[in-house]
Design a protein around this motif. Structure first.
Motif, PDB file in Angstrom:
ATOM      1  N   ASP A 174       0.828  -1.211   0.000  1.00 27.13           N
ATOM      2  CA  ASP A 174       0.000   0.000   0.000  1.00 27.13           C
ATOM      3  C   ASP A 174       0.862   1.262   0.000  1.00 27.13           C
ATOM      4  N   ASP A 175       1.937   1.255   0.786  1.00 30.86           N
ATOM      5  CA  ASP A 175       2.807   2.425   0.851  1.00 30.86           C
ATOM      6  C   ASP A 175       3.509   2.647  -0.482  1.00 30.86           C
ATOM      7  N   GLU A 176       3.948   1.574  -1.120  1.00 30.70           N
ATOM      8  CA  GLU A 176       4.625   1.698  -2.411  1.00 30.70           C
ATOM      9  C   GLU A 176       3.661   2.183  -3.492  1.00 30.70           C
ATOM     10  N   ARG A 177       2.433   1.699  -3.429  1.00 27.74           N
ATOM     11  CA  ARG A 177       1.416   2.183  -4.378  1.00 27.74           C
ATOM     12  C   ARG A 177       1.171   3.678  -4.179  1.00 27.74           C
ATOM     13  N   ALA A 178       1.037   4.079  -2.927  1.00 30.19           N
ATOM     14  CA  ALA A 178       0.758   5.487  -2.637  1.00 30.19           C
ATOM     15  C   ALA A 178       1.892   6.383  -3.138  1.00 30.19           C
ATOM     16  N   ALA A 179       3.127   5.944  -2.933  1.00 33.61           N
ATOM     17  CA  ALA A 179       4.268   6.758  -3.378  1.00 33.61           C
ATOM     18  C   ALA A 179       4.283   6.886  -4.894  1.00 33.61           C
ATOM     19  N   TRP A 180       3.994   5.805  -5.595  1.00 37.47           N
ATOM     20  CA  TRP A 180       3.974   5.842  -7.061  1.00 37.47           C
ATOM     21  C   TRP A 180       2.847   6.745  -7.560  1.00 37.47           C
ATOM     22  N   ARG A 181       1.686   6.608  -6.930  1.00 35.91           N
ATOM     23  CA  ARG A 181       0.529   7.422  -7.327  1.00 35.91           C
ATOM     24  C   ARG A 181       0.805   8.904  -7.082  1.00 35.91           C
ATOM     25  N   GLU A 182       1.334   9.238  -5.921  1.00 40.06           N
ATOM     26  CA  GLU A 182       1.575  10.634  -5.590  1.00 40.06           C
ATOM     27  C   GLU A 182       2.623  11.268  -6.507  1.00 40.06           C
ATOM     28  N   ALA A 183       3.509  10.451  -7.047  1.00 42.45           N
ATOM     29  CA  ALA A 183       4.518  10.950  -7.982  1.00 42.45           C
ATOM     30  C   ALA A 183       3.969  11.101  -9.394  1.00 42.45           C
ATOM     31  N   GLY A 184       2.730  10.645  -9.629  1.00 35.11           N
ATOM     32  CA  GLY A 184       2.126  10.752 -10.956  1.00 35.11           C
ATOM     33  C   GLY A 184       2.375   9.550 -11.838  1.00 35.11           C
ATOM     34  N   PHE A 185       2.696   8.414 -11.226  1.00 31.01           N
ATOM     35  CA  PHE A 185       2.976   7.171 -11.955  1.00 31.01           C
ATOM     36  C   PHE A 185       4.052   7.342 -13.033  1.00 31.01           C
ATOM     37  N   PRO A 186       5.228   7.846 -12.675  1.00 37.76           N
ATOM     38  CA  PRO A 186       6.302   7.932 -13.668  1.00 37.76           C
ATOM     39  C   PRO A 186       6.724   6.534 -14.110  1.00 37.76           C
ATOM     40  N   LEU A 187       6.965   6.363 -15.399  1.00 41.25           N
ATOM     41  CA  LEU A 187       7.416   5.081 -15.932  1.00 41.25           C
ATOM     42  C   LEU A 187       7.956   5.299 -17.336  1.00 41.25           C
ATOM     43  N   ALA A 188       8.669   4.313 -17.812  1.00 41.55           N
ATOM     44  CA  ALA A 188       9.186   4.333 -19.178  1.00 41.55           C
ATOM     45  C   ALA A 188       8.872   2.990 -19.824  1.00 41.55           C
ATOM     46  N   VAL A 189       8.722   3.002 -21.129  1.00 42.58           N
ATOM     47  CA  VAL A 189       8.576   1.780 -21.917  1.00 42.58           C
ATOM     48  C   VAL A 189       9.746   1.717 -22.897  1.00 42.58           C
ATOM     49  N   ARG A 190      10.464   0.608 -22.846  1.00 43.08           N
ATOM     50  CA  ARG A 190      11.593   0.413 -23.743  1.00 43.08           C
ATOM     51  C   ARG A 190      11.613  -1.045 -24.208  1.00 43.08           C
ATOM     52  N   THR A 191      12.256  -1.290 -25.324  1.00 43.18           N
ATOM     53  CA  THR A 191      12.448  -2.654 -25.808  1.00 43.18           C
ATOM     54  C   THR A 191      13.812  -3.149 -25.346  1.00 43.18           C
ATOM     55  N   ALA A 192      13.824  -4.293 -24.676  1.00 45.94           N
ATOM     56  CA  ALA A 192      15.076  -4.850 -24.176  1.00 45.94           C
ATOM     57  C   ALA A 192      15.873  -5.490 -25.307  1.00 45.94           C
ATOM     58  N   ASP A 193      17.200  -5.485 -25.168  1.00 48.42           N
ATOM     59  CA  ASP A 193      17.974  -6.321 -26.079  1.00 48.42           C
ATOM     60  C   ASP A 193      17.872  -7.767 -25.576  1.00 48.42           C
ATOM     61  N   ARG A 194      18.325  -8.708 -26.371  1.00 45.63           N
ATOM     62  CA  ARG A 194      18.085 -10.112 -26.043  1.00 45.63           C
ATOM     63  C   ARG A 194      18.798 -10.552 -24.764  1.00 45.63           C
ATOM     64  N   GLU A 195      19.987 -10.047 -24.521  1.00 47.74           N
ATOM     65  CA  GLU A 195      20.690 -10.426 -23.293  1.00 47.74           C
ATOM     66  C   GLU A 195      19.959  -9.898 -22.066  1.00 47.74           C
ATOM     67  N   ARG A 196      19.556  -8.633 -22.112  1.00 44.93           N
ATOM     68  CA  ARG A 196      18.804  -8.071 -20.974  1.00 44.93           C
ATOM     69  C   ARG A 196      17.475  -8.784 -20.804  1.00 44.93           C
ATOM     70  N   TRP A 197      16.813  -9.131 -21.907  1.00 43.58           N
ATOM     71  CA  TRP A 197      15.531  -9.817 -21.819  1.00 43.58           C
ATOM     72  C   TRP A 197      15.675 -11.150 -21.085  1.00 43.58           C
ATOM     73  N   ARG A 198      16.742 -11.894 -21.378  1.00 41.72           N
ATOM     74  CA  ARG A 198      16.972 -13.167 -20.671  1.00 41.72           C
ATOM     75  C   ARG A 198      17.142 -12.923 -19.182  1.00 41.72           C
ATOM     76  N   GLU A 199      17.868 -11.878 -18.827  1.00 41.57           N
ATOM     77  CA  GLU A 199      18.066 -11.563 -17.412  1.00 41.57           C
ATOM     78  C   GLU A 199      16.756 -11.151 -16.754  1.00 41.57           C
ATOM     79  N   LEU A 200      15.985 -10.333 -17.436  1.00 41.41           N
ATOM     80  CA  LEU A 200      14.730  -9.838 -16.870  1.00 41.41           C
ATOM     81  C   LEU A 200      13.739 -10.972 -16.629  1.00 41.41           C
ATOM     82  N   THR A 201      13.613 -11.879 -17.581  1.00 41.53           N
ATOM     83  CA  THR A 201      12.631 -12.954 -17.443  1.00 41.53           C
ATOM     84  C   THR A 201      13.033 -13.966 -16.387  1.00 41.53           C
ATOM     85  N   ALA A 202      14.278 -13.919 -15.936  1.00 40.50           N
ATOM     86  CA  ALA A 202      14.736 -14.828 -14.888  1.00 40.50           C
ATOM     87  C   ALA A 202      14.835 -14.143 -13.529  1.00 40.50           C
ATOM     88  N   ALA A 203      14.415 -12.867 -13.460  1.00 41.09           N
ATOM     89  CA  ALA A 203      14.640 -12.076 -12.248  1.00 41.09           C
ATOM     90  C   ALA A 203      13.485 -12.135 -11.250  1.00 41.09           C
TER      91      ALA A 203
END
Length: 233
Positions: A174-203
Motif C-alpha cells: 500500500d505504501d509503495e502504491r501510494a508513493a507511485w501514485r503521488e509521484a504521478g505514476f512515472p514510468l518508461a517503456v523500452r524494448t530490451a535487447d536479447r541479453e537483458r531480456w533473458r536476465e529480466l525474465t529470470a529475475a
C-alpha cells in the motif's frame, strides 16, 4: 508472486463473467502521437483507473472493476479522432495526457456490451512511429520492458504495457502504491535487447504471458515490469 491472469492454461478465472477494459487513443491524421509516448500514456491510464477512488471500496466503478479483475484481465485499445474522440470524451472515464499522446480509459464493460460510441471505433491497424529514438532511462525509473522477439502493433503493445503496469501494481505494498501514485505514476517503456531480456525474465519480476486472443501466439512473453521496489524483494 501472485498468479498471473494472463496464463493460457485452464483457470478458474475463465468461469467468471468476462469483461474488457476499453482504452481509446487519440490519433489525429495531422498529429499522431509518438509510439513510445502512447505506450507509456496507456500504461499510466491503467494505473490511474486502478487507483481512482471510484474504482475501489464503495466507488461507483468498484463493482465492475472487481468483476473484471476476477476474470481474465483483458484490455482493448481503439483509436479515435475528431468527432469520434469528442464523443468518447462524453462517456464516463479518465483522460490521461502524455507528451504527445492522449488516452482515455473507461470502466470495464462486458465483452459483448461495448457502448455504441466505442464499439464503432477501429481496433486493428493502430500503428505509430517514434520520430526520434527514446531517451536513455534514468536509474531508478520504473521500466516496462518489451520483448525483442515479439512484433506487435501499437494498439497491441499499449494493451500489453497496461498489463505489465497492472501486474506491478498488484505486487506493490500500500505504501509503495501510494508513493507511485503521488509521484504521478512515472514510468518508461523500452524494448530490451536479447541479453537483458533473458536476465529480466529470470529475475522474478512481473511477466506478462499473453493469452493469445489477438495478433500473437498464446503464451508469448511480452512485457516485464521492472519496478525498483520489486527488485529488492
Amino acid at each position: 508472486m501472485s498468479e498471473s491472469p494472463f496464463q493460457t492454461e485452464p483457470n478458474p478465472r475463465d468461469e467468471a463473467p468476462q469483461f474488457v477494459l476499453p482504452l481509446v487513443v487519440r490519433v489525429e491524421k495531422s498529429a499522431p502521437p509518438a509510439r513510445t509516448d502512447a505506450l507509456e500514456t496507456a500504461a499510466r491510464a491503467v494505473l490511474v483507473m486502478l487507483a481512482d477512488e471510484r474504482s475501489v471500496g464503495d466507488g461507483e466503478w468498484a463493482r465492475v472493476m472487481r468483476d473484471w479483475q476476477d476474470a481474465r484481465i483483458r484490455k482493448v485499445v481503439r483509436r479515435a479522432r475528431g468527432a469520434e474522440w469528442r464523443r468518447a470524451g462524453e462517456l464516463p472515464g479518465i483522460t490521461v495526457t502524455g507528451k504527445s499522446a492522449e488516452v482515455r480509459v473507461f470502466p470495464p464493460v462486458p465483452l459483448d456490451g461495448w457502448p455504441k460510441e466505442l464499439a464503432k471505433l477501429q481496433v486493428s491497424g493502430t500503428d505509430l512511429d517514434d520520430p526520434e529514438p527514446p531517451a536513455d532511462v534514468e536509474p531508478g525509473t520504473v521500466v516496462l520492458w518489451l520483448s525483442p522477439d515479439v512484433a506487435m502493433s501499437a494498439g497491441k503493445a499499449m494493451a500489453q504495457t497496461g498489463h505489465g503496469a497492472q501486474l506491478a501494481w498488484w505486487e506493490l505494498s500500500d505504501d509503495e502504491r501510494a508513493a507511485w501514485r503521488e509521484a504521478g505514476f512515472p514510468l518508461a517503456v523500452r524494448t530490451a535487447d536479447r541479453e537483458r531480456w533473458r536476465e529480466l525474465t529470470a529475475a522474478g519480476l512481473p511477466l506478462v504471458r499473453d493469452a493469445g486472443f489477438t495478433e500473437i501466439a498464446p503464451g508469448s512473453c511480452t512485457v516485464v515490469a521492472d519496478h525498483p521496489a520489486l527488485r529488492s524483494r
